[in-house]
Design a protein around this motif. Sequence first.
Motif, mmCIF file in Angstrom:
data_model
loop_
_atom_site.group_PDB
_atom_site.id
_atom_site.type_symbol
_atom_site.label_atom_id
_atom_site.label_comp_id
_atom_site.label_asym_id
_atom_site.label_seq_id
_atom_site.Cartn_x
_atom_site.Cartn_y
_atom_site.Cartn_z
ATOM 1 N N LEU A 126 0.808 -1.216 0.000
ATOM 2 C CA LEU A 126 0.000 0.000 0.000
ATOM 3 C C LEU A 126 0.843 1.269 0.000
ATOM 4 C CD1 LEU A 126 -2.785 -0.968 2.586
ATOM 5 C CD2 LEU A 126 -2.829 -1.180 0.084
ATOM 6 N N ARG A 127 2.153 1.145 0.140
ATOM 7 C CA ARG A 127 2.990 2.336 0.238
ATOM 8 C C ARG A 127 2.951 3.205 -1.020
ATOM 9 N NH1 ARG A 127 8.614 -0.047 1.488
ATOM 10 N NH2 ARG A 127 7.839 -1.360 -0.222
ATOM 11 N N PRO A 128 2.973 2.643 -2.240
ATOM 12 C CA PRO A 128 2.889 3.522 -3.416
ATOM 13 C C PRO A 128 1.610 4.350 -3.449
ATOM 14 C CG PRO A 128 3.694 1.354 -4.040
ATOM 15 C CD PRO A 128 3.221 1.236 -2.622
ATOM 16 N N GLY A 129 0.484 3.746 -3.101
ATOM 17 C CA GLY A 129 -0.766 4.497 -3.088
ATOM 18 C C GLY A 129 -0.776 5.583 -2.043
ATOM 19 N N LEU A 130 -0.193 5.301 -0.872
ATOM 20 C CA LEU A 130 -0.110 6.326 0.164
ATOM 21 C C LEU A 130 0.851 7.430 -0.245
ATOM 22 C CD1 LEU A 130 -0.136 3.988 3.274
ATOM 23 C CD2 LEU A 130 -1.952 5.560 2.581
ATOM 24 N N ARG A 131 1.898 7.064 -0.958
ATOM 25 C CA ARG A 131 2.808 8.090 -1.475
ATOM 26 C C ARG A 131 2.058 9.054 -2.385
ATOM 27 N NH1 ARG A 131 8.371 7.060 -5.064
ATOM 28 N NH2 ARG A 131 8.543 9.183 -5.881
ATOM 29 N N SER A 132 1.185 8.539 -3.232
ATOM 30 C CA SER A 132 0.440 9.397 -4.148
ATOM 31 C C SER A 132 -0.496 10.338 -3.407
ATOM 32 C CB SER A 132 -0.356 8.544 -5.138
ATOM 33 O OG SER A 132 -1.471 7.932 -4.509
ATOM 34 N N LEU A 133 -0.883 9.984 -2.183
ATOM 35 C CA LEU A 133 -1.755 10.831 -1.364
ATOM 36 C C LEU A 133 -0.951 11.749 -0.443
ATOM 37 C CD1 LEU A 133 -4.441 8.153 -0.476
ATOM 38 C CD2 LEU A 133 -4.711 10.098 -2.024
ATOM 39 N N VAL A 135 1.565 14.002 -1.646
ATOM 40 C CA VAL A 135 2.260 14.831 -2.644
ATOM 41 C C VAL A 135 3.539 14.160 -3.157
ATOM 42 C CG1 VAL A 135 1.233 17.027 -1.998
ATOM 43 C CG2 VAL A 135 3.302 16.287 -0.813
ATOM 44 N N ASP A 136 3.443 12.846 -3.370
ATOM 45 C CA ASP A 136 4.493 12.070 -4.027
ATOM 46 C C ASP A 136 5.822 12.119 -3.275
ATOM 47 O OD1 ASP A 136 5.148 10.303 -6.124
ATOM 48 O OD2 ASP A 136 6.222 11.903 -7.175
ATOM 49 N N GLN A 137 5.779 12.139 -1.960
ATOM 50 C CA GLN A 137 7.026 12.141 -1.191
ATOM 51 C C GLN A 137 7.619 10.735 -1.194
ATOM 52 O OE1 GLN A 137 7.318 14.786 2.314
ATOM 53 N NE2 GLN A 137 5.095 15.060 2.076
ATOM 54 N N ALA A 138 8.815 10.613 -1.735
ATOM 55 C CA ALA A 138 9.421 9.307 -1.980
ATOM 56 C C ALA A 138 9.646 8.516 -0.701
ATOM 57 C CB ALA A 138 10.745 9.487 -2.724
ATOM 58 N N SER A 139 9.872 9.195 0.413
ATOM 59 C CA SER A 139 10.158 8.491 1.662
ATOM 60 C C SER A 139 9.006 7.599 2.089
ATOM 61 C CB SER A 139 10.471 9.501 2.776
ATOM 62 O OG SER A 139 9.366 10.364 2.995
ATOM 63 N N VAL A 140 7.775 7.957 1.710
ATOM 64 C CA VAL A 140 6.609 7.168 2.104
ATOM 65 C C VAL A 140 6.678 5.767 1.506
ATOM 66 C CG1 VAL A 140 4.089 7.008 1.903
ATOM 67 C CG2 VAL A 140 5.173 9.212 2.405
ATOM 68 N N GLU A 141 7.181 5.672 0.292
ATOM 69 C CA GLU A 141 7.298 4.377 -0.370
ATOM 70 C C GLU A 141 8.623 3.690 -0.066
ATOM 71 O OE1 GLU A 141 6.913 2.448 -4.870
ATOM 72 O OE2 GLU A 141 6.673 4.611 -4.558
ATOM 73 N N ALA A 142 9.655 4.468 0.230
ATOM 74 C CA ALA A 142 10.996 3.902 0.400
ATOM 75 C C ALA A 142 11.199 3.242 1.751
ATOM 76 C CB ALA A 142 12.045 4.995 0.214
ATOM 77 N N ALA A 143 10.537 3.730 2.789
ATOM 78 C CA ALA A 143 10.771 3.212 4.136
ATOM 79 C C ALA A 143 10.250 1.780 4.258
ATOM 80 C CB ALA A 143 10.088 4.102 5.168
#
Length: 223
Positions: A126-133, A135-143
């Motif tokens: 679910l991290r990519p979808g949360l990243r899109s919500l 403002v596309d902050q990469a850390s949300v998907e990278a962690a």
Amino acid sequence: MKRRELLVALAAGALAESSISLAQGSEAQYTNEIALPKPNVTGTVSLEEAIERRRSVRRFAPKPLPVEAIGQLLWAGQGITSPDGKRAAPSAGALYALELYVVTPTEVMHYLPRDHRAETRTTPDLRPGLRSLAVDQASVEAAPALLVVAAEPSRLSQRYGARANLYADLEVGHATQNMLLQAVALGLVAVTVGAVDGAPAARKLGLPHGQTVVYLIPVGFAA
């Protein structure tokens, strides 16, 4: 891209994401419950050192967090720390408007402060979808682990009326700082992400009605 065009694009993206979530979203059903490792209350890093060392870090090593670390972070945010049920972070009237979740590449965990447990469910990442919500902050998907702080201000409304939202926000700050300092004490790095579209994020996570996502905390080992 001009500022106006950027804002329009962000709004359109959020609306599209919201529509998808509304169509697909419903309250998640957890399939398993686990006991978390007993929290450690005798760490080797002083409070003063943790305060001095705390910094926002957005790059993480591709190494999963052990369940011991996840449990310790959750305990620091909302763990029960006294026989009468009081928790690690203060709450207006001890009504506790917060819920903590953890998103990993394979599951979502919901913290259950009583008995220091968590209910879990297997999910796609679910991290990519949360990243899109966010403002596309990469850390949300990278962690490797994403702490989610959700609030339900209605728990405070009967006693505090119109101030319920304010008091819930204050509670979010208390719990979040606890978890950030705990991350330092565990040798981890973290960053807070407040630019998150809370209601669509709650739907994507299948949170109960009335809960909204207020903060995301990407956390992991330093790159």
